[in-house]
Design an enzyme around this catalytic site. Structure first.
Site, mmCIF file in Angstrom:
data_model
loop_
_atom_site.group_PDB
_atom_site.id
_atom_site.type_symbol
_atom_site.label_atom_id
_atom_site.label_comp_id
_atom_site.label_asym_id
_atom_site.label_seq_id
_atom_site.Cartn_x
_atom_site.Cartn_y
_atom_site.Cartn_z
ATOM 1 N N ASP A 35 54.862 4.697 51.277
ATOM 2 C CA ASP A 35 55.684 4.625 52.476
ATOM 3 C C ASP A 35 56.589 3.391 52.464
ATOM 4 O O ASP A 35 56.251 2.371 51.857
ATOM 5 C CB ASP A 35 54.777 4.584 53.707
ATOM 6 C CG ASP A 35 55.514 4.936 54.987
ATOM 7 O OD1 ASP A 35 56.625 5.495 54.907
ATOM 8 O OD2 ASP A 35 54.973 4.647 56.068
ATOM 9 N N HIS A 52 64.547 5.155 47.974
ATOM 10 C CA HIS A 52 63.817 6.227 47.294
ATOM 11 C C HIS A 52 63.957 6.103 45.778
ATOM 12 O O HIS A 52 63.014 6.368 45.025
ATOM 13 C CB HIS A 52 64.314 7.588 47.764
ATOM 14 C CG HIS A 52 64.009 7.873 49.203
ATOM 15 N ND1 HIS A 52 62.739 7.761 49.728
ATOM 16 C CD2 HIS A 52 64.813 8.263 50.238
ATOM 17 C CE1 HIS A 52 62.769 8.071 51.018
ATOM 18 N NE2 HIS A 52 64.015 8.368 51.346
ATOM 19 N N LEU A 146 44.467 9.926 32.309
ATOM 20 C CA LEU A 146 44.725 9.873 33.745
ATOM 21 C C LEU A 146 45.473 11.111 34.222
ATOM 22 O O LEU A 146 46.446 11.543 33.604
ATOM 23 C CB LEU A 146 45.563 8.625 34.068
ATOM 24 C CG LEU A 146 46.108 8.528 35.492
ATOM 25 C CD1 LEU A 146 44.984 8.170 36.464
ATOM 26 C CD2 LEU A 146 47.227 7.509 35.580
#
Length: 255
Positions: A35, A52, A146
């Site tokens: 966020d 962004h 991962l």
């Protein structure tokens, strides 16, 4: 303390904090609500989309940080079912980020044995977004390290309602007995199956809420919040969150 295997570079930000971590208590699954991209940009008199873009570049750094210490699953909340309410231009920009991110980073992700997955609804996403993600999934599907899981077009309430609807239908079709329904069975009807529930949730930007993210799965997760916006959240901060996780006693309702 067991030494960590370095998967990239020789010296990275956060190495000092990483060296203080116990290798025997690394969270298997870390979820992150990324966020504050827009606010980070606005503080610098930049358009929100610039935030962004900076946030996208931070994805690889935190992915490698998680991989460095042996996290098994890293889920990043990239776009919620509520984010469609944002301005059209901003949504269109967000939908094009995978086209930039994956071609640029896929080779390094593959070399580090990272596997790409997506949790969310494909319906409503542009074809070019889905193609970029599916290509990355296909190219990394044989990797065993991962799992980098993007929660994209995801909302937890919708996920649970959809799971209940499918479970009810299976019960009607006599595929499931009502007496057999328990937490483990219901979890199989969620979009996150077969991933384990998050051990640690990190949220950036100073907001202290879950925002319709993995409401079922976060039942016993440790929560860690920071005032930092996502583009300024570094490897050092990630390791600090894990270090705090290791200081806590997880009792699951017991003593």
């Amino acid at each position: 303390m067991k030494p960590f295997k370095k998967w990239f570079g020789s010296k990275t930000e956060g190495d000092d904090t990483a060296s203080r971590l116990s290798a025997d208590n690394i969270p298997n699954h870390v979820a992150v609500i990324m966020d504050g991209n827009g606010r980070w940009a606005q503080k610098r008199s930049l358009p929100r989309v610039a935030g962004h873009h900076s946030g996208m570049k931070n994805v690889k750094k935190i992915t490698m940080a998680a991989n460095n210490i042996g996290v098994q699953v890293l889920t990043l909340y990239a776009f919620s079912t509520e984010n469609w309410k944002r301005p059209k231009e901003e949504v269109e920009y967000l939908m094009k980020l995978p086209l930039e991110f994956f071609p640029k980073e896929i080779d390094e992700l593959i070399s580090n044995n990272v596997q790409i997955r997506m949790t969310g609804w494909k319906e409503g996403l542009p074809d070019y977004t889905l193609k970029a993600i599916q290509d990355a999934i296909d190219q990394t599907k044989h990797n065993t390290g991962l799992i980098l899981n993007f929660a994209l077009n995801y909302g937890s309430r919708k996920e649970m309602l959809s799971g209940v609807q499918r479970l009810v239908q299976d019960a009607r079709d006599q595929k499931v007995n009502a007496e057999e329904i328990d937490e483990a069975l219901f979890s199989k009807y969620l979009l996150t199956d077969p991933l384990p529930d998050p051990d640690l949730l990190i949220r950036t930007s100073g907001e202290l809420r879950i925002s319709n993210f993995m409401l079922w799965q976060l039942a016993y997760s440790e929560l860690w919040f920071t005032e930092l916006c996502w583009p300024e959240f570094t490897e050092e901060h990630f390791y600090e969150a894990v270090l705090e996780y290791q200081r806590r006693a997880r009792r699951y309702g017991g003593l």
